[in-house]
Design a protein around this motif. Sequence first.
Motif, PDB file in Angstrom:
ATOM      1  N   ASP A 195      68.707  45.853  57.852  1.00 11.56           N
ATOM      2  CA  ASP A 195      68.103  45.628  57.687  1.00 11.56           C
ATOM      3  C   ASP A 195      67.911  46.585  56.474  1.00 11.56           C
ATOM      4  N   VAL A 196      68.456  46.073  55.196  1.00 10.11           N
ATOM      5  CA  VAL A 196      68.432  46.200  53.949  1.00 10.11           C
ATOM      6  C   VAL A 196      67.417  46.312  52.864  1.00 10.11           C
ATOM      7  N   LEU A 197      67.872  47.305  51.661  1.00 13.62           N
ATOM      8  CA  LEU A 197      66.990  46.644  50.484  1.00 13.62           C
ATOM      9  C   LEU A 197      67.689  47.048  48.978  1.00 13.62           C
ATOM     10  N   LEU A 198      67.147  46.000  48.603  1.00 16.80           N
ATOM     11  CA  LEU A 198      67.947  45.536  47.744  1.00 16.80           C
ATOM     12  C   LEU A 198      68.195  45.679  46.953  1.00 16.80           C
ATOM     13  N   ASN A 199      68.919  46.287  46.126  1.00 15.74           N
ATOM     14  CA  ASN A 199      68.935  46.792  44.065  1.00 15.74           C
ATOM     15  C   ASN A 199      68.673  45.721  43.528  1.00 15.74           C
ATOM     16  N   ASP A 200      68.727  45.976  41.898  1.00 13.82           N
ATOM     17  CA  ASP A 200      68.410  45.322  40.990  1.00 13.82           C
ATOM     18  C   ASP A 200      69.640  44.218  41.262  1.00 13.82           C
ATOM     19  N   ASN A 201      70.662  44.722  41.070  1.00 15.50           N
ATOM     20  CA  ASN A 201      71.796  44.271  40.914  1.00 15.50           C
ATOM     21  C   ASN A 201      72.297  43.140  42.017  1.00 15.50           C
ATOM     22  N   ALA A 202      71.513  42.427  42.668  1.00 18.19           N
ATOM     23  CA  ALA A 202      72.010  41.831  44.073  1.00 18.19           C
ATOM     24  C   ALA A 202      71.975  40.576  43.295  1.00 18.19           C
ATOM     25  N   PRO A 203      72.079  40.001  44.363  1.00 17.02           N
ATOM     26  CA  PRO A 203      73.053  38.173  43.343  1.00 17.02           C
ATOM     27  C   PRO A 203      71.479  37.361  44.185  1.00 17.02           C
ATOM     28  N   LEU A 244      80.156  47.929  65.798  1.00 17.14           N
ATOM     29  CA  LEU A 244      78.711  46.803  64.578  1.00 17.14           C
ATOM     30  C   LEU A 244      78.190  48.057  63.521  1.00 17.14           C
ATOM     31  N   VAL A 245      77.521  48.578  64.140  1.00 13.72           N
ATOM     32  CA  VAL A 245      77.021  49.526  63.391  1.00 13.72           C
ATOM     33  C   VAL A 245      77.266  50.380  62.190  1.00 13.72           C
ATOM     34  N   LYS A 246      78.875  50.672  62.248  1.00 11.99           N
ATOM     35  CA  LYS A 246      79.231  51.475  61.168  1.00 11.99           C
ATOM     36  C   LYS A 246      79.149  50.546  60.228  1.00 11.99           C
ATOM     37  N   PRO A 247      78.949  51.218  58.317  1.00 12.51           N
ATOM     38  CA  PRO A 247      78.554  50.111  57.350  1.00 12.51           C
ATOM     39  C   PRO A 247      79.481  49.398  57.005  1.00 12.51           C
ATOM     40  N   ASP A 248      80.918  49.730  57.297  1.00 15.39           N
ATOM     41  CA  ASP A 248      82.030  49.149  56.785  1.00 15.39           C
ATOM     42  C   ASP A 248      81.838  47.953  57.530  1.00 15.39           C
ATOM     43  N   THR A 249      81.450  48.111  58.814  1.00 18.73           N
ATOM     44  CA  THR A 249      81.451  46.434  59.441  1.00 18.73           C
ATOM     45  C   THR A 249      80.046  45.410  59.262  1.00 18.73           C
ATOM     46  N   LEU A 250      79.039  46.658  59.343  1.00 22.54           N
ATOM     47  CA  LEU A 250      77.978  45.974  58.124  1.00 22.54           C
ATOM     48  C   LEU A 250      78.176  45.133  57.661  1.00 22.54           C
ATOM     49  N   TRP A 251      79.114  45.231  56.385  1.00 23.13           N
ATOM     50  CA  TRP A 251      79.038  45.421  55.026  1.00 23.13           C
ATOM     51  C   TRP A 251      79.732  43.373  55.049  1.00 23.13           C
ATOM     52  N   GLN A 259      77.224  42.332  48.437  1.00 19.38           N
ATOM     53  CA  GLN A 259      78.882  43.705  48.584  1.00 19.38           C
ATOM     54  C   GLN A 259      77.678  45.314  48.770  1.00 19.38           C
ATOM     55  N   PRO A 260      78.413  45.415  49.277  1.00 17.07           N
ATOM     56  CA  PRO A 260      77.345  46.680  49.469  1.00 17.07           C
ATOM     57  C   PRO A 260      77.044  47.778  47.612  1.00 17.07           C
ATOM     58  N   GLU A 261      77.257  47.342  46.904  1.00 17.71           N
ATOM     59  CA  GLU A 261      76.699  47.989  45.572  1.00 17.71           C
ATOM     60  C   GLU A 261      75.306  47.017  45.655  1.00 17.71           C
ATOM     61  N   HIS A 262      75.207  46.166  45.572  1.00 13.74           N
ATOM     62  CA  HIS A 262      73.822  45.402  45.871  1.00 13.74           C
ATOM     63  C   HIS A 262      72.966  45.782  47.019  1.00 13.74           C
ATOM     64  N   ALA A 263      73.269  46.557  47.687  1.00 10.66           N
ATOM     65  CA  ALA A 263      71.558  46.954  48.897  1.00 10.66           C
ATOM     66  C   ALA A 263      72.059  48.055  49.303  1.00 10.66           C
ATOM     67  N   ASP A 264      71.115  48.884  50.299  1.00  7.35           N
ATOM     68  CA  ASP A 264      70.652  49.946  50.652  1.00  7.35           C
ATOM     69  C   ASP A 264      70.633  50.148  52.423  1.00  7.35           C
ATOM     70  N   ILE A 265      71.627  49.976  53.046  1.00  7.19           N
ATOM     71  CA  ILE A 265      71.682  50.230  54.702  1.00  7.19           C
ATOM     72  C   ILE A 265      69.742  50.534  54.668  1.00  7.19           C
ATOM     73  N   GLU A 266      68.828  50.048  55.507  1.00 10.64           N
ATOM     74  CA  GLU A 266      68.006  50.525  55.941  1.00 10.64           C
ATOM     75  C   GLU A 266      68.174  51.162  57.494  1.00 10.64           C
ATOM     76  N   ARG A 267      68.288  50.398  57.887  1.00 13.42           N
ATOM     77  CA  ARG A 267      69.435  50.811  59.334  1.00 13.42           C
ATOM     78  C   ARG A 267      69.861  49.887  60.459  1.00 13.42           C
TER      79      ARG A 267
END
Length: 503
Positions: A195-203, A244-251, A259-267
């Motif tokens: 689950d992620v929370l999108l930032n304003d710059n997300a496509p 699998l649950v490591k941020p690099d793999t998730l992105w 891309q990572p700059e588009h959202a924050d990981i919720e879990r």
Amino acid sequence: MSPSMFDVAIIGYGPAGATLANQLGQLGMSVLVLEKDAEIYPLPRAIHFDGEVMRVFETAGLRTPMEAISRPGHKGMYFNNAQGETLLIRAGTSAHGPHGCANNYYFHQPELEQVLREGVKRFPQVVVRTQHEVTAIEEVDAHVALQVLDITTQSKYTVHAKYVVGCDGARSLVRKVLGTTMMDLGLHQPWLVFDVLLNDNAPELPDHTVQHCDPARPMTYCNVTGNRRRWEIMLMPGDDPQELVKPDTLWRLVSKWIQPEHADIERAVIYTFHSVIADHWRKGRLLLAGDAAHQTPPFLGQGMCAAIRDAANLAWKLEAVLLHGVEDALLDTYQSERAPHVHAFIDLAVKLGDIIQTTDPEAARARDAKFKAGQPEIFQFPAPKLGAGVWVNDHPLAGQIFPQPMIDASSHKGLDQVLQNHFAVIADPDLLQAVDADTLESWQHNQVVQVPWTATELHAWFVQNKVAAVLLRPDRYILGVAQNSQDLMQLTQQFPQQTKAVH
Ligand SMILES: Cc1cc2nc3c(=O)[nH]c(=O)nc-3n(C[C@H](O)[C@H](O)[C@H](O)COP(=O)(O)OP(=O)(O)OC[C@H]3O[C@@H](n4cnc5c(N)ncnc54)[C@H](O)[C@@H]3O)c2cc1C
């Protein structure tokens, strides 16, 4: 002051327990809710519920706050192959579907549970104790004794209730005490839920759900609410769950979308999706509801929906037995009606799982060719009949959910606002006049709401289905269908026999 004997103890304050607590509270029962956790489980699980479930919330007086935390899903669910071609579509929704609301809603489960818990506060006779864990259950004489651990003080005590409903989730203690085995419907597959929370710059991402049926890596994408988005990602042979649950793999896994700059990981967590139904949902004064009784893979977003339908089925039966002296055999109809209904949804989820989870490239090619031959095929949610129970099986519509037409379009008043928690007879106005005094007396005695079918949408349903009258149960399932006053009088005679003195 708490009573020394509650009508009902509910173990577990997830969606099943909290919905049931609202309904039993509305019906005036004394209820004790025991929940071991201090707070609502904070991370997202369910994200979709259907129109029938919104109706249950509406009858519980919670439609407005539920609408405030959810969004109607207008665009449905697309099953796309690795090339992005659409194979299958679960139809979207109109703003005003057969249930008098949208057909699908998306939401964040902790917010939904908060609405349910706020709702329970309306009922002073419903006592809620969080951080109280039930540790043992024993049926004694004509009630149940529960051993409870107060987690804050570490003290133990005993409480008593006439009936206990185990809404205590997949690892249910009540189910263990009840001693039932589980029917295995065949699907047990680990999936990563991200689950992620999108930032304003997300496509821009799709508004609709996408089942990405790529044999190299099956995935689901969902627009939840606001800036919350979810990917469910199937584990493949050789995957290391820790990696699998490591941020690099998730992105990397979702790099085709963001891309990572588009959202924050919720879990990110790995769940094993199961498809099981308990063989027994009742033993004496113990009953099971929700995940304690059945679990489905979430491909149709129906696990919690089934839990809410359980509560709607059980509430009026507990009322009949506890407040109106009906034989408690009525409670056996809870499983006989609900289990086949749940089974139908799980079967479809497993079938869709087979489509989504295909990992053999050859099999995926064959699947794509089959669907593309005359496609995309569009399907709706199933609307299964109840299993045998409190309905008269002499018409194809009996045992089905009745729709919620508008009664007054100008004020947006739907049928359920008139019926509330009651049985109902909806009929040709002349038929309502033509029944004998005994029938009228029975309706009065049983507080059956009488509705002439004059409103336009209601009338249209009767014309379309070529029936003259229906008897509805408090959960809006059709108890029986009548074509003339004789039928209606007969049906009325049968109805109190089935549910003698239900009110
Ligand atoms: C990834 C994922 C996606 C999903 N998506 C959907 C979806 O889109 N739509 C949908 O309808 N469903 C979905 N579901 C399923 C849905 O989340 C569950 O079906 C739902 O939460 C079940 O509710 P419940 O009340 O039966 O159980 P739970 O929510 O598990 O609640 C059980 C409660 O009982 C408490 N408890 C347990 N034992 C005790 C005890 N001994 N004493 C006191 N308290 C106890 C627990 O602490 C817990 O709070 C999804 C599930 C997952 C995991």
